[in-house]
Design an enzyme around this catalytic site. Structure first.
Site, PDB file in Angstrom:
ATOM      1  N   LYS A 200       0.803  -1.219   0.000  1.00 47.01           N
ATOM      2  CA  LYS A 200       0.000   0.000   0.000  1.00 47.01           C
ATOM      3  C   LYS A 200       0.851   1.293   0.000  1.00 47.01           C
ATOM      4  O   LYS A 200       2.036   1.251   0.252  1.00 47.01           O
ATOM      5  CB  LYS A 200      -0.952  -0.017   1.197  1.00 47.01           C
ATOM      6  CG  LYS A 200      -1.770  -1.310   1.294  1.00 47.01           C
ATOM      7  CD  LYS A 200      -2.553  -1.595   0.015  1.00 47.01           C
ATOM      8  CE  LYS A 200      -3.541  -2.738   0.118  1.00 47.01           C
ATOM      9  NZ  LYS A 200      -2.974  -4.068   0.260  1.00 47.01           N
TER      10      LYS A 200
HETATM   11  C1  LIG Z   1      -9.314  -3.524  -1.775  1.00 47.69           C
HETATM   12  C2  LIG Z   1      -8.737  -4.204  -0.567  1.00 47.69           C
HETATM   13  N1  LIG Z   1      -9.485  -4.326   0.538  1.00 47.69           N
HETATM   14  C3  LIG Z   1      -9.024  -4.929   1.638  1.00 47.69           C
HETATM   15  C4  LIG Z   1      -7.750  -5.422   1.678  1.00 47.69           C
HETATM   16  C5  LIG Z   1      -7.304  -6.165   2.902  1.00 47.69           C
HETATM   17  O1  LIG Z   1      -6.221  -5.548   3.516  1.00 47.69           O
HETATM   18  P1  LIG Z   1      -5.212  -6.404   4.427  1.00 47.69           P
HETATM   19  O2  LIG Z   1      -4.339  -7.172   3.509  1.00 47.69           O
HETATM   20  O3  LIG Z   1      -4.470  -5.319   5.165  1.00 47.69           O
HETATM   21  O4  LIG Z   1      -6.027  -7.242   5.297  1.00 47.69           O
HETATM   22  C6  LIG Z   1      -6.918  -5.311   0.561  1.00 47.69           C
HETATM   23  C7  LIG Z   1      -5.554  -5.849   0.602  1.00 47.69           C
HETATM   24  O5  LIG Z   1      -4.845  -5.877  -0.343  1.00 47.69           O
HETATM   25  C8  LIG Z   1      -7.434  -4.687  -0.596  1.00 47.69           C
HETATM   26  O6  LIG Z   1      -6.711  -4.584  -1.707  1.00 47.69           O
END
Ligand SMILES: Cc1ncc(COP(=O)(O)O)c(C=O)c1O
Length: 423
Positions: A200
């Site tokens: 990110k």
């Molecule tokens: C659009 C979206 N939502 C939620 C998430 C979930 O995040 P995390 O990997 O921090 O749990 C991601 C992770 O890549 C994502 O791309």
């Protein structure tokens, strides 16, 4: 037509694509050491509490332009807490886009509600029209996911959510720092979620946040992400604040991560400037290649610049260009930086096996077969979102690393210019 090149434009891959991680330096090191030396790694008390999580929440909310932020352990946790705070559960449907990440559907399913797919268009996000087609009397919320670095066309979705009297959740995991007409993503809906995982725009390895302007929702977020009870601004548990009573999930962020994120947030404008400048310079030349079309942006100035999506006239053309770009070493070291969208793993609804097979959370076949969800819309196989299916097979996604040099940008342009002669 240009003559085809006999040698790849590059002998090795592009720089790494992880924007937040890429700019980690002595500032993050110092922040982590400061917390370690305080021996206070927990947010609510310790030997010498530093208040990093609380400060990060305040700074993050100010950056997004909202009243409240709650830091959590991941973007998945953020979605879970956000939907929980909205009271999503059995008997309800939540509209999600065909282009998403598996965690979006997981949050809905884990709470006992039914995810309902809506198609996308060339914005690669939900549209008000596609959502309207799947709204039902059971719809409780719409999750607009700002995919691949750029905002969804969010203003019409805000109007539709208001008209339909449903919650609008923004998932900003992939679009930290994005905006629409100067307003930050995450400030349009009732509630919004972020991820700080390593891919990110700001990162602490694993982390997330939920933001809202609503004070009652904020108290519920605090309760659900923690021990099920509200807390005051000093962290004291509020035993008698009945409106926020819930069951906690233990998704609290720790002080080390918050300290890193505070530094990363200060670096974000520089990271975004680099991403946007590189992408603009690349696009300026690619726009002159008539074979290529590009993703539609509601507001190009609000794109974070971290991905470039190219739309080709046919599946065959997309495959030919993808293959030739790979031959030119236009990819990042992880290999995920230049992909045919149809092969973009768990971002594509029909590639998610636990969704297409409606895998249950427990032995009662929760939530798919529980009585509250009888009669809900439950279709997830390929063909459910036909416009998205067609777009995925004709589109390429290229990560734009924030460490691109002018030469790297020239290489990308040269490789595309050569590749179009293969279609
Ligand atoms: C659009 C979206 N939502 C939620 C998430 C979930 O995040 P995390 O990997 O921090 O749990 C991601 C992770 O890549 C994502 O791309």
């Amino acid at each position: 037509m240009h003559p085809k090149m006999s040698h790849p434009v590059r002998s090795g891959p592009l720089p790494d694509e992880y924007p937040g991680a890429y700019c980690i330096d002595a500032q993050e090191e110092e922040a982590v050491l400061r917390i370690l030396r305080s021996r206070s790694l927990y947010r609510y008390y310790g030997c010498d509490p530093q208040g990093e999580v609380s400060r990060f929440e305040q700074e993050f909310a100010a950056y997004i332009g909202v009243r409240h932020a709650v830091a959590v352990t991941s973007g998945t946790a953020a979605l879970h807490v956000a939907l929980g705070a909205l009271g999503i559960g059995p008997g309800q449907e939540v509209i999600v886009p065909a282009f998403l990440w598996i965690s979006v559907a997981a949050a809905v399913v884990n709470l006992g509600a039914i995810p309902v797919l809506a198609d996308i268009d060339e914005s690669f996000c939900l549209t008000a029209d596609s959502v309207r087609r799947v709204l039902s009397s059971r719809t409780a919320a719409i999750i607009a996911v700002h995919m691949s670095g750029a905002p969804a066309d969010i203003v019409p979705l805000v109007a539709l959510a208001r008209e339909a009297n449903v919650f609008l959740v923004e998932d900003c995991a992939q679009c930290m720092g994005g905006s629409v007409h100067g307003q930050s993503v995450g400030s349009f809906g009732h509630i919004a979620t972020f991820s700080f995982q390593v891919n990110k725009n700001i990162s602490c390895g694993e982390g997330g946040a939920v933001v809202t302007n609503d004070q009652a929702l904020h108290q519920r977020l605090i309760a659900i992400h923690d021990i099920g009870l509200g807390r005051d601004a000093t962290g004291r548990v509020l035993l008698d604040n009945e409106s926020s009573w819930s069951w906690g999930r233990g998704y609290r962020m720790d002080e080390l991560r918050a300290a890193i994120l505070r530094v990363q947030l200060r670096k974000l404008p520089g990271t975004l400037a680099h991403l946007r400048t590189s992408k603009q310079r690349i696009l300026q030349t690619l726009h002159s290649l008539p074979q290529l079309a590009f993703r539609r942006h509601a507001d190009p100035a609000g794109d974070t610049g971290s991905f470039l999506i190219t739309v080709l006239p046919s599946d065959h053309a997309a495959r030919a260009i993808h293959q030739r770009l790979c031959w030119h070493n236009i990819n990042v070291p992880s290999g995920n930086g230049n992909v045919l969208l149809s092969e973009y793993g768990l971002h594509i609804y029909s590639n998610i096996p636990v969704l297409t097979h409606q895998i249950a959370v427990d032995r009662r076949l929760f939530p798919w077969r529980i009585v509250e969800n009888a009669g809900t819309s439950q279709k997830y196989c390929y063909g459910t979102c036909p416009y998205a299916d067609g777009l995925f097979s004709r589109s390429l996604l290229l990560a734009v690393p924030c460490g691109l040099t002018l030469q790297d940008e020239q290489d990308i342009i040269a490789a595309f210019s050569d590749s179009v002669s293969f279609i």
